[in-house]
Design an enzyme around this catalytic site. Structure first.
Site, short mmCIF file in Angstrom:
data_model
loop_
_atom_site.label_atom_id
_atom_site.label_comp_id
_atom_site.label_asym_id
_atom_site.label_seq_id
_atom_site.Cartn_x
_atom_site.Cartn_y
_atom_site.Cartn_z
N GLN A 334 12.29 -51.04 -13.17
CA GLN A 334 12.60 -50.37 -11.91
C GLN A 334 13.33 -51.32 -10.96
OE1 GLN A 334 8.53 -49.24 -10.96
NE2 GLN A 334 8.98 -47.12 -11.47
N GLN A 356 17.85 -48.83 -14.21
CA GLN A 356 16.74 -47.89 -14.05
C GLN A 356 16.44 -47.67 -12.57
OE1 GLN A 356 13.20 -48.81 -16.33
NE2 GLN A 356 11.91 -47.45 -15.13
N ASP A 357 16.27 -46.38 -12.18
CA ASP A 357 15.90 -46.01 -10.80
C ASP A 357 16.91 -46.52 -9.79
OD1 ASP A 357 13.65 -44.90 -11.91
OD2 ASP A 357 12.31 -46.52 -11.36
N ASP A 378 16.32 -42.37 -15.37
CA ASP A 378 15.88 -41.74 -14.12
C ASP A 378 16.66 -42.31 -12.93
OD1 ASP A 378 13.99 -40.59 -15.80
OD2 ASP A 378 12.42 -42.01 -15.23
N ARG A 437 14.40 -34.90 -16.33
CA ARG A 437 13.07 -34.67 -16.87
C ARG A 437 12.10 -34.52 -15.69
NH1 ARG A 437 10.57 -40.29 -19.29
NH2 ARG A 437 11.35 -41.75 -17.72
#
Length: 533
Positions: A334, A356-357, A378, A437
């Protein structure tokens, strides 16, 4: 891990049983109509909590002979505010008293302490609007829905920080979140007055000419005169070479007056600014020299609440021609480049780059136009009501696969949150990629009138874990194009929808989903109000 303890256990008795007994207004006691009470509470997720809350509270603000639905909404929000203030006080006490051996819990408590400061503001603003006399208009209702949705997101985020740790504080937050959830459900059921088109237009800023300081160079003057900053003074210039009046963005932001009603415009000259920036002040506007020319960068990773390269919290935040980057790398986990919890915020012609993120669209109403958003897992996530329009959304190549673009965090069916991706180009660097998702059970993401390249997986959407959220989520597609837009092999979950009705798709446009027609014109940013024709 050392067991958590607190010398003031009484502070933790925050259950709903602590509600004050009802008292009348000016010696008069009002009785809640049982049918109205049942009607109000049946619409909530926690009806037993709702009934105990509304029956046990004072309706002293009511001057009517009977309690109305709006009175019950006021009481429910008031209880939420009182309980969140208690939680905030306990968090503050805990952060002082925890020993160095409780690092994980201390981090969770500190995150909650920060979150609840914003929650208190959101609940206070909701209470102020609810208490206003006169017709209850749709714009007011949308404001309160947004602020209560954000308050609920704060509670959920606080609880998430205690994952894997048994803690009574987290349980207390869960109890209070039920009251906030019920408040939102009751507000959603309130009828609104019908107003004619053009009424209730929100104006954040006045119109007029730019008032530029004499020391700004002719080049900067031309740049800023062409910017969408009409009606305000250009207050500061940031330049690494010393040609402005600040060398860092953080210094310029800190110089802005607190809770300013007018827009505070900061021109950030071209350069790479390695700093962590936090914007708490309302109505801050950053104007850069280009999405890849003026870049704020960092490489922090870990807690998604505290390590963002750039975080915008104050209302009405605008960034134009800026870049936001987290360069921690694909293996860092993250690593947030930009975190936005600013209501009525705009990012125009910006780059948001990470892995990520990347982009934490945390809460409230947000609009992204002509932005480049790059990441892996994500990389657009959060629980905002956000519209992404005419953006380039790019899934970056990495060793592991697949990638997932969105993880929307709607945790309650009454929240007005979700992601709308409209007229965007979605592509991937030779890696299998899913559109989204379900991070939370009521995750909501709509992709419409966008181009999807061939690296988008034919299934379109990915699971979070097992069957989690598949019945309660709302994922939808409408009139997309490109080799990845085929629908024949899409998932068959109960919560996935292929929209065929333009009226249904219109619910996720700028005009309807974030009421953009009432506030975006004042920002000077281009936008498409409805569907493409």
């Amino acid at each position: 891990m050392k067991k958590f303890s607190h010398p003031f256990p009484a502070l933790f008795i925050l259950s709903l049983a602590l509600f004050v007994c009802a008292s009348g207004h000016k010696g008069e006691t009002f009785r809640v109509n049982p049918k109205l009470l049942k009607s109000a509470c049946n619409a909530t997720l926690y009806p037993d909590v709702c009934i105990s809350t509304l029956q046990s509270q004072s309706y002293e603000e009511s001057l009517k002979s009977e309690i109305l639905m709006k009175d019950m909404a006021i009481v429910s929000v008031k209880v939420s505010l009182e309980e969140v203030k208690k939680l905030s006080f306990v968090a503050s006490s805990q952060s002082v008293l925890l020993s160095s051996g409780d690092e994980n819990k201390l981090a969770a408590i500190k995150d909650c302490e920060v979150l609840f400061k914003y929650t208190v503001r959101q609940l206070n603003e909701s209470l102020t609007l609810l208490r206003k006399s006169g017709d209850w208009k749709n714009e007011q209702k949308e404001d309160v829905q947004t602020w209560l949705s954000a308050s609920l997101t704060d509670q959920v985020t606080c609880i998430e920080g205690f994952k894997g740790v048994s803690d009574f504080y987290a349980e207390s937050v869960r109890n209070v979140s039920k009251v906030v959830s019920n408040s939102l459900a009751i507000v959603n059921s309130l009828p609104v007055a019908i107003v004619s088109p053009g009424q209730n237009k929100r104006r954040l800023f006045a119109d007029g000419e730019l008032d530029l300081p004499s020391w700004i160079s002719p080049t900067d003057r031309r740049l800023l005169q062409s910017s969408p900053a009409g009606g305000v003074t250009v207050n500061a210039v940031v330049a690494k070479d010393g040609t402005g009046n600040f060398r860092s963005i953080s210094e310029a932001v800190k110089a802005a007056p607190s809770w300013s009603k007018g827009r505070y415009v900061i021109h950030v000259k071209a350069g790479v600014y390695a700093e962590s920036v936090k914007v708490y002040t309302d109505n801050i506007m950053l104007v850069g020299d280009g999405k890849y020319a003026t870049v704020v960068t960092g490489s922090n990773h870990g807690s998604i609440q505290s390590v963002a390269t750039f975080a915008a919290t104050g209302k009405g935040f605008i960034a134009r021609d800026m870049g936001f980057e987290n360069a921690a790398g694909a293996s860092a986990g993250q690593s947030v480049a930009l975190r936005v919890s600013s209501d009525l915020s705009v990012l125009y012609r910006c780059s948001i780059k990470g892995f990520q993120d990347t982009l934490y669209a945390y809460s409230q109403r947000q609009f992204y136009r002509e932005c480049d958003i790059l990441g892996t897992v994500d990389f657009i996530f959060g629980d905002a009501s956000a519209v992404f329009q005419s953006c380039n959304i790019m899934s970056r190549k990495r060793q592991k696969k697949p990638n997932v673009i969105t993880a929307q965090g709607r945790s309650d069916p009454n929240q007005n949150t979700g992601f709308s991706i409209h007229n965007c180009r979605i592509s991937a660097e030779s890696i299998q990629t899913f559109l989204g998702r379900p991070w939370m059970p009521y995750s909501r993401t709509v992709v419409m009138q966008s181009f999807l390249d061939g690296n988008i997986d034919p299934a379109g959407w990915a699971v979070w874990e097992g069957s989690y959220g598949l019945k309660t989520l709302y994922f939808a597609e409408y009139m997309n194009s490109g080799p990845g837009a085929g629908l024949s092999r899409r998932v068959s979950w109960p919560g996935f929808h292929v929209i065929t009705d333009a009226a249904e798709a219109s619910k996720y446009t700028v005009a309807q989903f974030i009421s953009g027609n009432s506030w975006l014109p004042s920002t000077g940013v281009a936008f498409q109000s409805g569907l493409l024709r």
